[in-house]
Design a protein around this motif. Structure first.
Motif, PDB file in Angstrom:
ATOM      1  N   SER A  77       0.845  -1.191   0.000  1.00 35.08           N
ATOM      2  CA  SER A  77       0.000   0.000   0.000  1.00 35.08           C
ATOM      3  C   SER A  77       0.885   1.246   0.000  1.00 35.08           C
ATOM      4  N   THR A  78       0.290   2.386  -0.355  1.00 34.18           N
ATOM      5  CA  THR A  78       1.007   3.652  -0.353  1.00 34.18           C
ATOM      6  C   THR A  78       1.270   4.064   1.092  1.00 34.18           C
ATOM      7  N   LYS A  79       2.494   4.570   1.340  1.00 33.05           N
ATOM      8  CA  LYS A  79       2.883   4.896   2.708  1.00 33.05           C
ATOM      9  C   LYS A  79       3.583   6.245   2.768  1.00 33.05           C
ATOM     10  N   ILE A 124       6.338   7.951   5.029  1.00 33.55           N
ATOM     11  CA  ILE A 124       7.341   7.435   5.962  1.00 33.55           C
ATOM     12  C   ILE A 124       8.273   8.581   6.375  1.00 33.55           C
ATOM     13  N   TRP A 157      12.083   1.413   5.536  1.00 32.98           N
ATOM     14  CA  TRP A 157      10.947   1.145   4.655  1.00 32.98           C
ATOM     15  C   TRP A 157      10.636  -0.345   4.708  1.00 32.98           C
ATOM     16  N   THR A 159       6.843   9.825   0.568  1.00 33.06           N
ATOM     17  CA  THR A 159       5.564   9.195   0.265  1.00 33.06           C
ATOM     18  C   THR A 159       5.831   8.195  -0.846  1.00 33.06           C
TER      19      THR A 159
END
Length: 189
Positions: free
Chosen positions: A71-73, A75, A81, A175
Motif C-alpha cells: 500500500s502507499t505509505k 514514511i 521502509w 511518500t
C-alpha cells in the motif's frame, strides 16, 4: 518436510530393491537374507546422506528475495521502509515485519530498489548496511501534476554473514506508492 521426503525415497528404493531380489543369491546358510538386509541398510544410509546434505531441501537454492509495498505509505526520515508483500524469500533472510535483510552467508550480493513517488511528492531512498548508507536514490516529483515518477538503483556489495541491509529515506520524509515500489536482493557467489 525432509522426514516425509526421506521416508518416501526409502519406500521407493525398498520396493525397487524387492523387484531385483532374485539377483541377490547366497548359500543355504541364510546369507541371502543378510545380503538383502545389508543392501537395505546401504540404501537407507544413502538416502540419509542425500537428505542431510540438503540435496532434497532449499540449502542448494541460491539466497534471494523480492518484496514490494502493498500500500502507499508516508514514511518519516530515518525510518526503515517495510516492503510487506513477499514474492520470494528463499532463506527467510528478509523480514516483511522489519524491512531488513540479514545475510545468511558471506558473499557478493546484488540489491535493487525501485520507488514510485506520487505527483507533487518526493523520496530519497538510501540502501543501508549495518546503519551505513551504501547507495543513494533521489526521486523528486514536485513538478509533476498528474503523473508518478519512478526511480531505481542497484548496488553490488561484498557482505559478511549477519550483515543487515535495508532501505530508508536519507534526506526527508517520503511518500511511497504501493505495488510499484520494491526491494530485491540475491547472492551472486
Amino acid at each position: 518436510m525432509f522426514g516425509k521426503i526421506q521416508t518416501y525415497i526409502e519406500r521407493v528404493l525398498v520396493i525397487s530393491l524387492m523387484f531385483h531380489m532374485n539377483f541377490v543369491t547366497g548359500n543355504c546358510k541364510n546369507t541371502t537374507l543378510k545380503l538383502f538386509d545389508d543392501q537395505i541398510q546401504a540404501i537407507q544410509k544413502s538416502v540419509r546422506t542425500i537428505v542431510e546434505d540438503g540435496s532434497c531441501g532449499n540449502k542448494n537454492i541460491p539466497v534471494g528475495f523480492h518484496a514490494y509495498m502493498g500500500s502507499t505509505k508516508a514514511i518519516a526520515k530515518g525510518v526503515v521502509w517495510v516492503y510487506d508483500k513477499i514474492v520470494i524469500n528463499t532463506h527467510n533472510a528478509y523480514s516483511a515485519t522489519t524491512g531488513k535483510f540479514t545475510t545468511p552467508e558471506q558473499g557478493l550480493y546484488m540489491f535493487s530498489y525501485d520507488t514510485l513517488s506520487d505527483p507533487g511528492k518526493m523520496s530519497h531512498a538510501g540502501l543501508h548496511v549495518n546503519g551505513k548508507i551504501r547507495s543513494w536514490q533521489g526521486c523528486n516529483n514536485y513538478g509533476g501534476k498528474h503523473q508518478g515518477f519512478t526511480c531505481s538503483n542497484s548496488a553490488i556489495l561484498l557482505l559478511q554473514k549477519g550483515d543487515v541491509v535495508y532501505v530508508e529515506d536519507h534526506l526527508a520524509a517520503a511518500t511511497i506508492r504501493g505495488l510499484y515500489s520494491d526491494f530485491s536482493g540475491a547472492k551472486l557467489n
